[in-house]
Design a protein around this motif. Sequence first.
Motif, PDB file in Angstrom:
ATOM      1  N   VAL A 206     -23.362  41.036  60.514  1.00 31.60           N
ATOM      2  CA  VAL A 206     -22.206  42.061  60.303  1.00 31.60           C
ATOM      3  C   VAL A 206     -21.045  41.395  60.581  1.00 31.60           C
ATOM      4  O   VAL A 206     -20.520  41.047  61.562  1.00 31.60           O
ATOM      5  CB  VAL A 206     -22.696  43.499  61.021  1.00 31.60           C
ATOM      6  N   ILE A 207     -20.319  41.403  59.375  1.00 29.48           N
ATOM      7  CA  ILE A 207     -18.905  40.972  59.340  1.00 29.48           C
ATOM      8  C   ILE A 207     -17.964  42.222  59.279  1.00 29.48           C
ATOM      9  O   ILE A 207     -18.076  42.921  58.482  1.00 29.48           O
ATOM     10  CB  ILE A 207     -18.504  40.101  58.115  1.00 29.48           C
ATOM     11  N   CYS A 208     -17.291  42.210  60.619  1.00 26.74           N
ATOM     12  CA  CYS A 208     -16.485  43.381  60.675  1.00 26.74           C
ATOM     13  C   CYS A 208     -14.932  42.986  60.802  1.00 26.74           C
ATOM     14  O   CYS A 208     -14.504  42.261  61.341  1.00 26.74           O
ATOM     15  CB  CYS A 208     -16.661  43.955  62.066  1.00 26.74           C
ATOM     16  N   ASP A 209     -14.171  43.590  59.666  1.00 26.92           N
ATOM     17  CA  ASP A 209     -12.851  43.330  59.298  1.00 26.92           C
ATOM     18  C   ASP A 209     -12.103  44.447  60.295  1.00 26.92           C
ATOM     19  O   ASP A 209     -12.076  45.529  60.116  1.00 26.92           O
ATOM     20  CB  ASP A 209     -12.343  43.737  57.926  1.00 26.92           C
ATOM     21  N   ASP A 210     -11.879  44.012  61.306  1.00 30.06           N
ATOM     22  CA  ASP A 210     -11.150  44.703  62.612  1.00 30.06           C
ATOM     23  C   ASP A 210      -9.848  44.715  62.502  1.00 30.06           C
ATOM     24  O   ASP A 210      -8.996  44.526  63.604  1.00 30.06           O
ATOM     25  CB  ASP A 210     -11.519  44.229  63.848  1.00 30.06           C
ATOM     26  N   VAL A 211      -9.122  44.792  61.375  1.00 28.62           N
ATOM     27  CA  VAL A 211      -7.847  44.581  60.974  1.00 28.62           C
ATOM     28  C   VAL A 211      -6.989  45.658  61.349  1.00 28.62           C
ATOM     29  O   VAL A 211      -5.455  45.406  61.541  1.00 28.62           O
ATOM     30  CB  VAL A 211      -7.436  43.925  59.813  1.00 28.62           C
ATOM     31  N   TYR A 212      -7.503  46.732  61.554  1.00 31.66           N
ATOM     32  CA  TYR A 212      -6.699  48.069  61.885  1.00 31.66           C
ATOM     33  C   TYR A 212      -6.818  48.474  63.369  1.00 31.66           C
ATOM     34  O   TYR A 212      -6.309  49.500  63.580  1.00 31.66           O
ATOM     35  CB  TYR A 212      -6.973  49.124  60.876  1.00 31.66           C
ATOM     36  N   ASP A 213      -7.565  47.858  64.079  1.00 29.10           N
ATOM     37  CA  ASP A 213      -7.813  48.273  65.466  1.00 29.10           C
ATOM     38  C   ASP A 213      -6.620  48.768  66.221  1.00 29.10           C
ATOM     39  O   ASP A 213      -6.742  49.627  67.061  1.00 29.10           O
ATOM     40  CB  ASP A 213      -8.712  47.284  66.305  1.00 29.10           C
ATOM     41  N   PHE A 214      -5.587  47.858  65.989  1.00 23.95           N
ATOM     42  CA  PHE A 214      -4.596  48.070  67.070  1.00 23.95           C
ATOM     43  C   PHE A 214      -3.322  49.087  66.209  1.00 23.95           C
ATOM     44  O   PHE A 214      -2.164  49.385  66.678  1.00 23.95           O
ATOM     45  CB  PHE A 214      -3.724  46.756  66.952  1.00 23.95           C
ATOM     46  N   LEU A 215      -3.668  49.414  64.997  1.00 22.02           N
ATOM     47  CA  LEU A 215      -2.903  50.389  64.301  1.00 22.02           C
ATOM     48  C   LEU A 215      -3.330  51.833  64.243  1.00 22.02           C
ATOM     49  O   LEU A 215      -3.699  52.326  63.142  1.00 22.02           O
ATOM     50  CB  LEU A 215      -2.759  49.930  62.810  1.00 22.02           C
ATOM     51  N   GLN A 216      -3.505  52.341  65.427  1.00 20.25           N
ATOM     52  CA  GLN A 216      -4.097  53.937  65.527  1.00 20.25           C
ATOM     53  C   GLN A 216      -3.159  54.615  66.506  1.00 20.25           C
ATOM     54  O   GLN A 216      -2.293  54.133  67.233  1.00 20.25           O
ATOM     55  CB  GLN A 216      -5.534  53.791  66.401  1.00 20.25           C
TER      56      GLN A 216
END
Length: 461
Positions: A206-216
């Motif tokens: 599973v490749i997770c693009d976690d690019v928005y985790d800090f933008l919440q």
Amino acid sequence: MSLAVGRINLVRGWPAPDLLPVNHLSDATQRVLSDHSIYEPALHYGDDPGYRPLREALSDWLSTHYNVSRDPDRICISGGASQNIACILQSFTDPVYTRAIWMVAPCYYLACTIFRDAGFEGRIRGFSEDEEGIDLVELEEGIKTIDEQQQAVISPKLFKDAGRYHKFYRHVIYVVPTCANPSGKTMSLRRRKDLVNLARKYDALVICDDVYDFLQWPLHGSAENLETPEMHLPRLCDIDLAMGQAPEDKRGFGYAVSNGSFSKIVGPGMRTGWLESSKAFSFGLSQTGSTMSGGSPSQFCAAILAELLRTGNLQTHLSKIILPTLQRRHRLLMEAFHQHLAPLGVQCRESSLPNGTSYGGYFVWLTLPQDIPSRLVAEVALHKENLIVGNGAMFEVHGNNGGKHHNFNRHIRLSFAYVSEDELVEGVQRLRNVIQRIRDKPQQYVDQNLDLPVNLLDTSK
């Protein structure tokens, strides 16, 4: 062209110019270039896993944010999230052994080309989203079908040798678990756990693009000092590691990786990101041929970003500038949506989780009324209102030969990250004009056979 003036681009998934931390970058660059002990290694070839001070700084930051143990050896520096996917595919897949690529639909469509370049043309399969992020039943049924079909096939010789530091996975599953592009949905905790279990069952990565985790940010209250538990859901790589090494995973590579990037939180021109995973996978990724030959990607930029994190300037810029700005823009967009689009029957999800208390990322995903096709909306918007929007067909899984087709002809993606706040509201008003035009005289616009220039729409990220 109508009386609308000034093109408004609501496709572009870039940070707005006023969100770029120019002064902090300037200060960090000066510190790097004024210290011989920093600039000499920063301007030379780097270690394969990446610039050590950045790995250390990232480990501090990520372990605090996700409440996990600190370990820089789980981190490998990359040349950005997209380049990192390509490196993962080079080292951990084989076009003969790996059976399929699975992408949640709607998808970040530009990733399709990366998978096709890696030899998976015609074997990219889409599976549906649901209210909690992904339809696991549909995904598992698809994987089982392909595995059953392949059991009767005599496997040809592998295309390449995995070597000492790699393994090949039977399947690759690509997701954006948090604030997905384009839908804005966040995968629930139970879906995350179930997806990791499914990956272990079928030897999938599973490749997770976690690019928005800090933008919440919270839907109510200040983005600067208010956080909710759903804004700190564990990454799939953390869930995988917490389960312990699977008996079949003899060398401890694991089944989920976190693909991070500075593109959305600093600037895409930095071309720097990171992967976090098991130690074995992280080191194996660092042994990709292009990395070993050229040295760690983005070595000089990595030194600058290490300074941003070390001083806390990036964290402060995020909490004081980026998050409040994105929160305000999202609220403005939703107010304009309720005033101008909702009365026309357009629908939009307002929280990342069902009945959630937060939102994040760069985008909202609109559902149009039954009689309004999104391709026509995008064409009329461009030619009559000087407005660029993302029509749903852009976000279908491309290269999905033989798999289930997901049609998004009633969907539009809008970005609230790039244009000014005035343009954002004006853009929604122009979109209302477009929908009203089509509703009033549908045949008139169908007969015109308008077209969308590809170069205008490929600015979406």
